[in-house]
Design an enzyme around this catalytic site. Structure first.
Site, short mmCIF file in Angstrom:
data_model
loop_
_atom_site.label_atom_id
_atom_site.label_comp_id
_atom_site.label_asym_id
_atom_site.label_seq_id
_atom_site.Cartn_x
_atom_site.Cartn_y
_atom_site.Cartn_z
NE ARG A 49 -7.18 5.13 6.08
CZ ARG A 49 -7.00 6.37 6.52
NH1 ARG A 49 -7.66 6.78 7.57
NH2 ARG A 49 -6.18 7.17 5.93
CE LYS A 53 -1.72 1.59 3.95
NZ LYS A 53 -1.47 2.99 4.30
CG ASN A 54 2.44 2.71 3.53
OD1 ASN A 54 1.27 3.04 3.36
ND2 ASN A 54 2.95 2.45 4.72
CB CYS A 56 -3.66 6.04 11.41
SG CYS A 56 -4.44 4.79 10.37
NE ARG A 77 1.12 9.90 10.66
CZ ARG A 77 0.60 8.92 9.94
NH1 ARG A 77 -0.66 8.60 10.06
NH2 ARG A 77 1.34 8.26 9.08
CG ASP A 119 3.04 1.06 9.60
OD1 ASP A 119 2.85 1.92 10.48
OD2 ASP A 119 3.00 1.31 8.38
C1 UD1 Z 1 4.72 6.38 6.65
C2 UD1 Z 1 3.68 5.31 6.50
C3 UD1 Z 1 3.21 4.80 7.85
C4 UD1 Z 1 4.41 4.38 8.68
C5 UD1 Z 1 5.47 5.45 8.72
C6 UD1 Z 1 6.76 5.00 9.40
C7 UD1 Z 1 2.60 5.97 4.43
C8 UD1 Z 1 1.37 6.50 3.78
N1 UD1 Z 1 2.57 5.89 5.76
O1 UD1 Z 1 4.08 7.45 7.34
O2 UD1 Z 1 2.35 3.71 7.62
O3 UD1 Z 1 3.95 4.15 10.01
O4 UD1 Z 1 5.82 5.86 7.40
O5 UD1 Z 1 7.26 3.86 8.76
O6 UD1 Z 1 3.55 5.59 3.79
N2 UD1 Z 1 8.39 13.39 11.00
C9 UD1 Z 1 8.73 14.71 11.32
N3 UD1 Z 1 8.57 15.65 10.35
C10 UD1 Z 1 8.12 15.37 9.10
C11 UD1 Z 1 7.79 14.03 8.78
C12 UD1 Z 1 7.94 13.07 9.76
O7 UD1 Z 1 9.13 14.98 12.44
O8 UD1 Z 1 8.02 16.29 8.27
C13 UD1 Z 1 8.55 12.33 12.03
C14 UD1 Z 1 7.22 11.66 12.41
O9 UD1 Z 1 6.56 12.37 13.43
C15 UD1 Z 1 7.68 10.30 12.86
C16 UD1 Z 1 8.89 10.02 11.95
O10 UD1 Z 1 9.30 11.27 11.44
O11 UD1 Z 1 8.13 10.34 14.19
C17 UD1 Z 1 8.59 9.09 10.79
O12 UD1 Z 1 7.47 9.57 10.07
P1 UD1 Z 1 7.28 9.29 8.51
O13 UD1 Z 1 8.25 8.24 8.09
O14 UD1 Z 1 7.26 10.57 7.78
O15 UD1 Z 1 5.83 8.69 8.48
P2 UD1 Z 1 4.76 8.89 7.35
O16 UD1 Z 1 5.42 9.12 6.03
O17 UD1 Z 1 3.71 9.85 7.82
#
Ligand code: UD1
Length: 433
Positions: A398, A23-24, A118, A123, A306
């Protein structure tokens, strides 16, 4: 219709299950497809609601979308003429933000509803914004929308503060159609990041180093058509591995890349499971009650966040005291309040769960708080004694393609029934297996 899963626990899962596409990875790839000047065909798409929402969103802004079957779609993004993406559904998904990177790269202007997803932590998207700005774009957030515009995008050097899957993919998309060379450091190394990079390259992009700490991108002027097949979903595979372990089952999980599952396999072996690896399958056999361990979630190749709710649930019925530390998302233990209804004994202290294994769980009514926690509650219900009802299954749908159907084929007693339909519930409870 509002539906729930009714589950009668206590049946070991036995047999084969075929894992769907990731999915991701698919979410990043669909957004990237919108950047090409020619039609792009994507195969092995998982048929789950997040994917349908993203495909409909690009269709709504002018892309021509042709579904060949449930798992194959052709997207022609050359007809996109509207750069504002907003609707009730797109607000609920996380990956809507990939349209920022994709449309900024291609059209230098885009506006997308603030991403949902979620509720597992705060986030932030500061790293995405930092990346867009470094490429020369202006970012403005107002009235629930993010607008990103640029007169020109120029390659740059970005050092991410945290390893972020979303920010890495988003900046990779925009940089692929920027001028000159971009260097991204401290990037996410997840297999889905590599898959999006491989897809971009199949359309003529020049992305090197995905899967390592540094990604180098040489911007190109245009992306051409391609046909691409998405990698298998490591989290779906891991979920079936843990479900097999929790029900003392024996399951062959097919269409996987065993290398992507190593962190999960290692933990299962540590607590007493047998895990056999084949070229594109893994078999998980649990003959006895499993033991305790420590788990800490980390970016890939560490243990995936996850998979944390699923492994915490397994440890809740394993012998001894386990400690699970969630280092990525701070709200990811909320589901343990639901699990407690089945008799689990878990204490949360900050980002750590102290899990006292109980000898068994008993069926209860529960609410899925999010996608992965929802899957974990289903695993608990499958392993427990008696009947459980799990509501809010739209979260589970989802990310898991036909979850109830795949589990039923493994011998699980699970049925989707309308919420509050006492008749259907009674029929399910009385039905002999
Ligand atoms: C993606 C996945 C989600 C998974 C996560 C971590 C998708 C759609 N979702 O979420 O299922 O749980 O990766 O493997 O692919 N962070 C910041 N600033 C930012 C972005 C992230 O501080 O601008 C932090 C987040 O709070 C978190 C960490 O970085 O602690 C990792 O987040 P991230 O890898 O970005 O998660 P997602 O891309 O939202």
């Amino acid at each position: 219709m509002n539906e729930e899963y009714a589950v009668k626990g206590g049946h070991p899962l036995v047999g084969d299950v075929v894992v769907s596409g990731a999915k991701n990875a698919a979410l990043g790839i669909i957004a990237a497809a919108a950047m090409a000047d020619e039609p792009v065909t994507i195969e092995n798409l998982p048929y789950v609601s997040d994917i349908k929402v993203l495909v409909q969103a690009i269709q709504a802004i002018g892309a021509v979308v042709t579904w060949h079957d449930m798992h194959t779609v052709t997207i022609d993004g050359s007809t996109i003429s509207n750069f504002c993406v907003d609707n009730e559904y797109i607000r609920k998904i996380r990956a809507s933000y990939y349209l920022l990177g994709a449309l900024l790269g291609k059209h230098r202007s885009v506006e997308v509803a603030f991403p949902g997803g979620c509720n597992i932590g705060s986030r932030p998207i500061d790293q995405h914004i930092k990346g867009f700005e470094a490429l020369g774009a202006r970012v403005n957030i107002a009235h629930g929308m993010i607008a990103v515009r640029a007169d020109d995008l120029n390659g740059c050097h970005i050092y991410f503060d945290v390893s972020s899957v979303g920010a890495t993919i988003n900046i990779m998309l925009a940089a692929s159609l920027s001028k000159g060379k971009t260097i991204l450091e401290n990037v996410a190394k997840e297999p889905h990041v590599v898959d999006v990079a491989n897809f971009l390259n199949s359309m003529g992009a020049k992305v090197k180093g995905a899967g390592t700490d540094v990604i180098r991108i040489e911007g190109v002027e245009r992306l051409h058509g391609a046909t691409y097949s998405i990698i298998p979903d490591m989290i779906e595979a891991g979920t079936y591995m843990v479900a097999a372990a929790a029900t003392k089952g024996d399951v062959l999980i097919k269409n996987v890349i065993p290398k992507h599952l190593e962190a999960i396999s290692a933990k299962l072996v540590e607590i007493g499971c047998e895990v056999e690896e084949f070229d594109d399958a893994v078999r998980v056999i649990a003959k006895k009650r499993l033991g305790h361990t420590h788990v800490k979630t980390l970016p890939y190749p560490g243990f995936p966040t996850d998979m944390q709710p699923q492994i915490t649930t397994l440890l809740a019925i394993s012998e001894g005291t386990s400690v699970v530390t969630e280092s990525i998302f701070e709200n990811r233990f909320k589901f343990t309040d639901e699990l407690a209804r089945m008799g689990s004994v878990i204490k949360i202290e900050g980002n750590t769960a102290i899990v006292d294994g109980v000898s068994g769980l008993t069926g209860a009514k529960m609410l899925a708080p999010d996608l992965r926690a929802g899957a974990a509650l289903v695993i608990a219900a499958l392993s427990g004694e008696g009947v459980s009802e799990i509501r809010n299954i739209e979260f589970i749908e989802r990310g898991y393609e036909t979850f109830d159907v795949k589990l039923s084929a493994l011998g699980a007693d699970i049925k989707k029934i309308p919420v509050d339909d006492e008749n259907e519930l009674r029929k399910f409870i009385l039905k002999a297996v």
